[in-house]
Design a protein around this motif. Structure first.
Motif, PDB file in Angstrom:
ATOM      1  N   PHE A  36       0.803  -1.264   0.092  1.00 45.03           N
ATOM      2  CA  PHE A  36      -0.167  -0.109  -0.206  1.00 45.03           C
ATOM      3  C   PHE A  36       0.842   1.187   0.145  1.00 45.03           C
ATOM      4  O   PHE A  36       0.766   2.011  -0.754  1.00 45.03           O
ATOM      5  CB  PHE A  36      -0.751   0.105   1.163  1.00 45.03           C
ATOM      6  N   GLU A  37       1.734   1.380   1.082  1.00 43.42           N
ATOM      7  CA  GLU A  37       2.612   2.624   1.099  1.00 43.42           C
ATOM      8  C   GLU A  37       3.321   3.044  -0.109  1.00 43.42           C
ATOM      9  O   GLU A  37       3.284   4.001  -0.709  1.00 43.42           O
ATOM     10  CB  GLU A  37       3.333   2.535   2.284  1.00 43.42           C
ATOM     11  N   ASP A  39       2.867   1.800  -3.222  1.00 39.88           N
ATOM     12  CA  ASP A  39       2.090   1.966  -4.276  1.00 39.88           C
ATOM     13  C   ASP A  39       1.310   3.448  -4.199  1.00 39.88           C
ATOM     14  O   ASP A  39       1.169   3.881  -5.439  1.00 39.88           O
ATOM     15  CB  ASP A  39       0.963   0.793  -4.442  1.00 39.88           C
ATOM     16  N   LEU A  40       0.871   3.490  -3.249  1.00 38.60           N
ATOM     17  CA  LEU A  40       0.361   5.182  -2.776  1.00 38.60           C
ATOM     18  C   LEU A  40       1.471   6.142  -3.435  1.00 38.60           C
ATOM     19  O   LEU A  40       1.054   6.979  -4.292  1.00 38.60           O
ATOM     20  CB  LEU A  40      -0.062   5.436  -1.307  1.00 38.60           C
ATOM     21  N   SER A  41       2.652   6.221  -2.941  1.00 40.84           N
ATOM     22  CA  SER A  41       3.436   7.077  -3.317  1.00 40.84           C
ATOM     23  C   SER A  41       3.743   7.101  -4.713  1.00 40.84           C
ATOM     24  O   SER A  41       4.007   8.434  -5.422  1.00 40.84           O
ATOM     25  CB  SER A  41       4.750   7.165  -2.565  1.00 40.84           C
ATOM     26  N   SER A  43       1.498   6.141  -7.124  1.00 40.54           N
ATOM     27  CA  SER A  43       0.682   6.328  -8.070  1.00 40.54           C
ATOM     28  C   SER A  43       0.440   8.038  -8.503  1.00 40.54           C
ATOM     29  O   SER A  43      -0.150   8.036  -9.384  1.00 40.54           O
ATOM     30  CB  SER A  43      -0.544   6.300  -6.932  1.00 40.54           C
ATOM     31  N   LYS A  50      -0.857   4.535 -11.029  1.00 39.89           N
ATOM     32  CA  LYS A  50      -2.124   4.768 -10.413  1.00 39.89           C
ATOM     33  C   LYS A  50      -2.977   3.433 -10.578  1.00 39.89           C
ATOM     34  O   LYS A  50      -3.687   2.908  -9.599  1.00 39.89           O
ATOM     35  CB  LYS A  50      -2.953   5.931 -11.094  1.00 39.89           C
ATOM     36  N   PHE A  53      -1.636   0.945  -8.199  1.00 44.05           N
ATOM     37  CA  PHE A  53      -2.142   1.532  -6.705  1.00 44.05           C
ATOM     38  C   PHE A  53      -3.583   0.694  -6.655  1.00 44.05           C
ATOM     39  O   PHE A  53      -4.054   0.204  -5.458  1.00 44.05           O
ATOM     40  CB  PHE A  53      -2.012   2.833  -6.398  1.00 44.05           C
ATOM     41  N   GLU A  54      -4.562   1.252  -7.792  1.00 37.88           N
ATOM     42  CA  GLU A  54      -5.667   0.714  -7.481  1.00 37.88           C
ATOM     43  C   GLU A  54      -5.981  -1.122  -7.551  1.00 37.88           C
ATOM     44  O   GLU A  54      -6.838  -1.508  -6.926  1.00 37.88           O
ATOM     45  CB  GLU A  54      -6.634   1.124  -8.956  1.00 37.88           C
ATOM     46  N   LEU A  57      -5.220  -1.996  -3.827  1.00 39.09           N
ATOM     47  CA  LEU A  57      -6.437  -1.503  -3.162  1.00 39.09           C
ATOM     48  C   LEU A  57      -7.462  -2.628  -3.349  1.00 39.09           C
ATOM     49  O   LEU A  57      -8.102  -3.164  -2.253  1.00 39.09           O
ATOM     50  CB  LEU A  57      -6.997  -0.193  -3.456  1.00 39.09           C
ATOM     51  N   GLU A  78      -9.896   5.201  -0.234  1.00 35.41           N
ATOM     52  CA  GLU A  78      -8.875   5.450  -1.266  1.00 35.41           C
ATOM     53  C   GLU A  78      -9.533   5.026  -2.478  1.00 35.41           C
ATOM     54  O   GLU A  78      -9.488   5.844  -3.698  1.00 35.41           O
ATOM     55  CB  GLU A  78      -7.647   4.838  -0.855  1.00 35.41           C
TER      56      GLU A  78
END
Length: 123
Positions: A36-37, A39-41, A43, A50, A53-54, A57, A78
């Motif tokens: 998560f962390e 892939d969030l950064s 994204s 992105k 990241f999806e 999630l 998110e």
């Protein structure tokens, strides 16, 4: 050995055990965050990131649901926000509602996001 030496030895033993010298019980993390962390950064770097990241999630949500648990805090929101950015306001609202239901402490923020998404999605 006199009493003060025994006390000093006892304190040293307790300190050694507390600092990791003794056996430790394995403590499982409360939530499985996968990547998560990271892939969030990432994204914010582009559309491919992105999408990654999806995918993260979706996997987080599916894993939690498959195990009969709730997803980690913020994950549903998110995912709802990704849907909102794509213009899928009805889906976004559903995930914002789920976040508020699973994590009541987020209800005020989720209510505001639901309100905004509903205004955008209104005919």
């Amino acid at each position: 050995m006199n009493r003060s030496r025994w006390m000093l030895a006892g304190v040293a033993l307790v300190a050694a055990l507390a600092l990791g010298g003794g056996a430790r019980a394995a403590v499982a993390p409360l939530y499985d965050w996968l990547t998560f962390e990271r892939d969030l950064s990432r994204s914010f770097q582009g559309p491919e990131q992105k999408l990654a990241f999806e995918d993260t999630l979706k996997r987080l949500i599916a894993r939690a649901e498959g195990a009969g648990r709730k997803p980690p805090p913020g994950v549903l929101a998110e995912y709802g926000f990704l849907l909102y950015e794509r213009g899928e306001t009805h889906g976004a609202v559903r995930f914002f509602q789920r976040e508020a239901q699973e994590w009541p402490e987020s209800a005020a923020l989720m209510d505001r996001l639901i309100e905004l998404a509903s205004e955008v999605g209104a005919p």
